[in-house]
Scaffold this motif. Sequence first.
Motif, PDB file in Angstrom:
ATOM      1  N   GLU A 192      50.397  58.304   4.591  1.00 26.55           N
ATOM      2  CA  GLU A 192      49.995  58.767   3.255  1.00 26.55           C
ATOM      3  C   GLU A 192      50.671  60.101   2.930  1.00 26.55           C
ATOM      4  OE1 GLU A 192      48.553  57.103   1.039  1.00 26.55           O
ATOM      5  OE2 GLU A 192      46.765  56.027   1.677  1.00 26.55           O
ATOM      6  N   MET A 246      48.371  57.201  12.006  1.00 25.89           N
ATOM      7  CA  MET A 246      49.353  56.517  11.173  1.00 25.89           C
ATOM      8  C   MET A 246      48.939  56.503   9.706  1.00 25.89           C
ATOM      9  SD  MET A 246      51.977  55.800  12.755  1.00 25.89           S
ATOM     10  CE  MET A 246      51.697  57.351  13.591  1.00 25.89           C
ATOM     11  N   ILE A 247      47.654  56.295   9.456  1.00 27.61           N
ATOM     12  CA  ILE A 247      47.207  56.301   8.051  1.00 27.61           C
ATOM     13  C   ILE A 247      47.451  57.682   7.444  1.00 27.61           C
ATOM     14  CG2 ILE A 247      45.215  56.082   6.516  1.00 27.61           C
ATOM     15  CD1 ILE A 247      44.119  53.928   8.404  1.00 27.61           C
ATOM     16  N   LYS A 251      54.701  57.210  15.669  1.00 28.69           N
ATOM     17  CA  LYS A 251      53.915  56.173  16.336  1.00 28.69           C
ATOM     18  C   LYS A 251      54.522  55.823  17.700  1.00 28.69           C
ATOM     19  CE  LYS A 251      52.328  51.469  16.053  1.00 28.69           C
ATOM     20  NZ  LYS A 251      52.570  50.148  15.509  1.00 28.69           N
ATOM     21  N   ASN A 306      42.477  59.656   1.762  1.00 31.01           N
ATOM     22  CA  ASN A 306      42.711  58.884   2.995  1.00 31.01           C
ATOM     23  C   ASN A 306      43.130  59.802   4.142  1.00 31.01           C
ATOM     24  OD1 ASN A 306      42.052  56.292   2.455  1.00 31.01           O
ATOM     25  ND2 ASN A 306      44.130  55.579   2.039  1.00 31.01           N
ATOM     26  N   GLU A 314      54.050  47.314  10.268  1.00 26.55           N
ATOM     27  CA  GLU A 314      54.612  47.881  11.503  1.00 26.55           C
ATOM     28  C   GLU A 314      53.700  48.992  12.044  1.00 26.55           C
ATOM     29  OE1 GLU A 314      58.144  50.209  10.856  1.00 26.55           O
ATOM     30  OE2 GLU A 314      57.878  51.101  12.836  1.00 26.55           O
ATOM     31  N   LEU A 315      53.271  49.876  11.157  1.00 27.86           N
ATOM     32  CA  LEU A 315      52.477  51.031  11.614  1.00 27.86           C
ATOM     33  C   LEU A 315      51.114  50.598  12.145  1.00 27.86           C
ATOM     34  CD1 LEU A 315      53.259  53.653   8.805  1.00 27.86           C
ATOM     35  CD2 LEU A 315      54.266  53.502  11.080  1.00 27.86           C
ATOM     36  N   LEU A 316      50.514  49.590  11.515  1.00 25.42           N
ATOM     37  CA  LEU A 316      49.155  49.212  11.884  1.00 25.42           C
ATOM     38  C   LEU A 316      49.093  47.867  12.606  1.00 25.42           C
ATOM     39  CD1 LEU A 316      47.267  50.565   8.776  1.00 25.42           C
ATOM     40  CD2 LEU A 316      47.646  51.655  10.943  1.00 25.42           C
ATOM     41  N   GLU A 317      50.249  47.394  13.032  1.00 26.11           N
ATOM     42  CA  GLU A 317      50.350  46.193  13.872  1.00 26.11           C
ATOM     43  C   GLU A 317      49.682  44.974  13.254  1.00 26.11           C
ATOM     44  OE1 GLU A 317      49.650  47.267  17.908  1.00 26.11           O
ATOM     45  OE2 GLU A 317      51.147  48.842  17.768  1.00 26.11           O
ATOM     46  N   ARG A 357      56.329  48.078   6.243  1.00 25.80           N
ATOM     47  CA  ARG A 357      56.121  49.349   6.964  1.00 25.80           C
ATOM     48  C   ARG A 357      54.652  49.467   7.362  1.00 25.80           C
ATOM     49  NH1 ARG A 357      59.882  51.912   9.203  1.00 25.80           N
ATOM     50  NH2 ARG A 357      61.049  52.510   7.319  1.00 25.80           N
ATOM     51  N   VAL A 358      53.770  49.093   6.440  1.00 21.69           N
ATOM     52  CA  VAL A 358      52.333  49.135   6.755  1.00 21.69           C
ATOM     53  C   VAL A 358      52.041  48.209   7.930  1.00 21.69           C
ATOM     54  CG1 VAL A 358      50.030  48.531   5.882  1.00 21.69           C
ATOM     55  CG2 VAL A 358      51.618  49.786   4.429  1.00 21.69           C
ATOM     56  N   ARG A 395      45.868  54.569  15.006  1.00 22.92           N
ATOM     57  CA  ARG A 395      45.617  54.026  13.670  1.00 22.92           C
ATOM     58  C   ARG A 395      45.308  55.159  12.678  1.00 22.92           C
ATOM     59  NH1 ARG A 395      41.890  51.900  10.209  1.00 22.92           N
ATOM     60  NH2 ARG A 395      42.530  49.921   9.307  1.00 22.92           N
ATOM     61  N   ARG A 410      40.544  37.971   9.774  1.00 26.85           N
ATOM     62  CA  ARG A 410      40.082  38.354   8.428  1.00 26.85           C
ATOM     63  C   ARG A 410      41.291  38.523   7.529  1.00 26.85           C
ATOM     64  NH1 ARG A 410      38.353  44.635   8.473  1.00 26.85           N
ATOM     65  NH2 ARG A 410      40.354  45.466   9.073  1.00 26.85           N
ATOM     66  N   SER A 428      47.451  51.805  -0.545  1.00 26.32           N
ATOM     67  CA  SER A 428      46.439  52.609   0.150  1.00 26.32           C
ATOM     68  C   SER A 428      45.270  51.749   0.620  1.00 26.32           C
ATOM     69  CB  SER A 428      45.898  53.722  -0.753  1.00 26.32           C
ATOM     70  OG  SER A 428      46.795  54.799  -0.768  1.00 26.32           O
ATOM     71  N   LEU A 445      46.409  49.697   3.545  1.00 24.95           N
ATOM     72  CA  LEU A 445      46.538  50.580   4.709  1.00 24.95           C
ATOM     73  C   LEU A 445      45.178  50.798   5.371  1.00 24.95           C
ATOM     74  CD1 LEU A 445      48.880  52.374   5.915  1.00 24.95           C
ATOM     75  CD2 LEU A 445      48.012  54.227   4.524  1.00 24.95           C
ATOM     76  N   ASN A 446      44.178  51.016   4.529  1.00 25.08           N
ATOM     77  CA  ASN A 446      42.832  51.276   5.057  1.00 25.08           C
ATOM     78  C   ASN A 446      42.239  50.075   5.773  1.00 25.08           C
ATOM     79  OD1 ASN A 446      41.983  53.898   4.713  1.00 25.08           O
ATOM     80  ND2 ASN A 446      41.599  53.603   2.536  1.00 25.08           N
ATOM     81  N   MET A 447      42.565  48.884   5.277  1.00 22.83           N
ATOM     82  CA  MET A 447      41.908  47.697   5.799  1.00 22.83           C
ATOM     83  C   MET A 447      42.723  46.961   6.855  1.00 22.83           C
ATOM     84  SD  MET A 447      39.194  48.077   4.180  1.00 22.83           S
ATOM     85  CE  MET A 447      38.400  46.691   4.961  1.00 22.83           C
ATOM     86  N   ALA A 448      43.954  47.393   7.043  1.00 26.80           N
ATOM     87  CA  ALA A 448      44.830  46.665   7.960  1.00 26.80           C
ATOM     88  C   ALA A 448      44.404  46.861   9.409  1.00 26.80           C
ATOM     89  CB  ALA A 448      46.259  47.155   7.783  1.00 26.80           C
ATOM     90  N   SER A 449      44.579  45.804  10.189  1.00 25.67           N
ATOM     91  CA  SER A 449      44.319  45.912  11.624  1.00 25.67           C
ATOM     92  C   SER A 449      45.088  44.804  12.340  1.00 25.67           C
ATOM     93  CB  SER A 449      42.820  45.782  11.902  1.00 25.67           C
ATOM     94  OG  SER A 449      42.425  44.446  11.669  1.00 25.67           O
TER      95      SER A 449
END
Lengths: 132, 528
Positions: B46, B41-42, B24, B111, A79-82, A76-77, B38, A45, A53, A56-60
């Motif tokens: 934030e 991290m969010i 993380k 968030n 990295e954190l959420l792969e 950074r986003v 996840r 997707r 923001s 960040l919410n939609m990342a996966s």
Amino acid sequence: MLYQMVIIGQEFTDVVEIAMKLESLIERIEAKALAPGKPGVEIGRFYASARISDLLNMASGDTLLVSDVKNPQLLRVSELLEVPAICLLNDIQPDAAMLAAAVENGTALIVSPLGLEEACKRLKQCLGEEIR
Amino acid sequence: MNTGSFKIKGGDYQRAGMASSNLKKLLKKINVEPAIIRRAMIAAYEAEMNVVIHARNGNMRFFLDSDRIDMEVTDEGPGIPDIDLAMKEGYSTAPPEAKDLGFGAGMGLPNIKRNSDRFAIESKVGEGTTLNISIRLKPSDALETGLNSIAIVAGKCTGCFRCLHVCPTLALRVKSGGPEIIKHLCIDCAACVSACESGAISMAPAGEMPDPAEVSGLIAPPSLLAGLGLGVGPEMALKALGEMGFAKVFAMEAWEEALRNSVIEHARERNRAPTISPVCPAVVNLIEVRFPSLIENIAPFISPVEAARREFPEGRAAIVVSCPSQLTALGGGSSASLHAIAPETLREAILRFAAGDGNKVWEPIHESPLQSGAHDAQRAASSLDVLEISGMRHVMRILDKAENGLLGDVKVIELYACEGGCFGSPLLREVSALSRHRWQKSRNALGGAHLPEAKAVRRGVPFAARAGVRLDPDISRAIAKLSEMQKFLVRLPGKDCGVCGAPTCGALAEDIVMDRATISQCAYLSRD
């Protein structure tokens, strides 16, 4: 596996079972890969936004993040959420720090000359039909 | 237990996110589920970006326990003048340079809240802001819509059905394997604990007795200090605690008094009567589940037990909880900055200590470790403004009246789920009136000279109705289920006998449409 496709502010209600190799998507949106990411990555997707923001919410782990903002924090986003891949639009060129971060994370960093609307339209065609 | 701390530099958009990144790595090292990482991290990112965007400097501390991670993010920044406004989606005070980078969409705090199991925010204008974030590390816990601290030992259940009819929110079912709790309905009032004589229902395990050297203070409810029986009165209990090594013992009453005074002040400033004190977390839960129209009447403060915890931001505090709702309010058992212990744990420790020193003559104490609270004169004056009600049956009746607008002449109501207030908790052994009497006799002698420093703490996040009470998140499906429920209700006998394991026929009808039961469980219909 189920994939859901989303673009700025609109959540497509269609849930499709499609995943595409990143290489194929790169072609469809006329992009160049500046950092290759992990080999054989499949994208299920995409999500496009200028707001961190939202991204960040939609990342996966199977999301292509699309943005027309040049911000090192995109990496950074990822990295954190792969996140496997980031696409910068409007031919925005990342700086050296962004490129280095992409290589270090193993995130594919691609740049497309397309604008937001056209890029989303083509990605939508690849990853599933829009149902409003 | 693992703790750590990361510094955050305001305005540094290049290095921003490093604290979250380090966190993380730790979470991955201990094999935390990806979905939980996840969320963490969010929330962490934030919170970190809030510091980078708005403050000069900040710090992220984390406390990693076996079942959850607590994060505390503090900053030296401008502070937030209106927290309610700051919590609204889309509201932002970010500077233009942050907005140019895609920040400042007004989604940061919402968030964080959305991805936390617990979230609290405190801020002082001109000084800074502190965020406290908790995330449970077990996926099953994180998915629960309601958190509570009631434990079931199904093997002990004798099938007496006493618990079934006392639950004010109809959250209990008795099945062949024993009692079951519908978690999002449970308000932690402990009515079922009180009704259960077999020991099948009790409070969830709390922390163990801490080493006194490791804690900076012990906070105990007066009901426990005065509820150890004739042989060990409050004086002796305090003496024992002092000799066990607890340099400072605080009575929870100090924070209850501070809350009461603040609630009265708050009530004077508003027109909507009555103002409901959030003194009892179980009653607040009840209002969120059963009386959502009264949520606006609850004074915007955290409960005394939570406020007491805030008094120890740096060191570990030991807090003896009175009931499951207090344990839940504190986030469960032990954490990095807290030992929440059950009254029985402290009771046993005191009695064991006293018994082990059988030859000792217990002298009256002259220098009590107690830092107590209540000012009798102040209490007498304030009590004229406050209507105190205890016991769930009475609480329900008074909330019904409040909902119907029949309490306009009452300024403040202080409601306690347990009969006799916290003195009547089913976790305590002594008769509530007796321990209250003993406490009142001893209080002045014990600690009257010490004025409390306790203060009430305003809530960062407003009270809200519990989402879990709906039949379905989708309104059209919820309506369909409601209509289906009514069809079943017509077929059921309306006896509310409880033999099916649900407390009422209405509850069984709801269970059927929610796939928790079948209509064949009705003994009347099966007989026909």
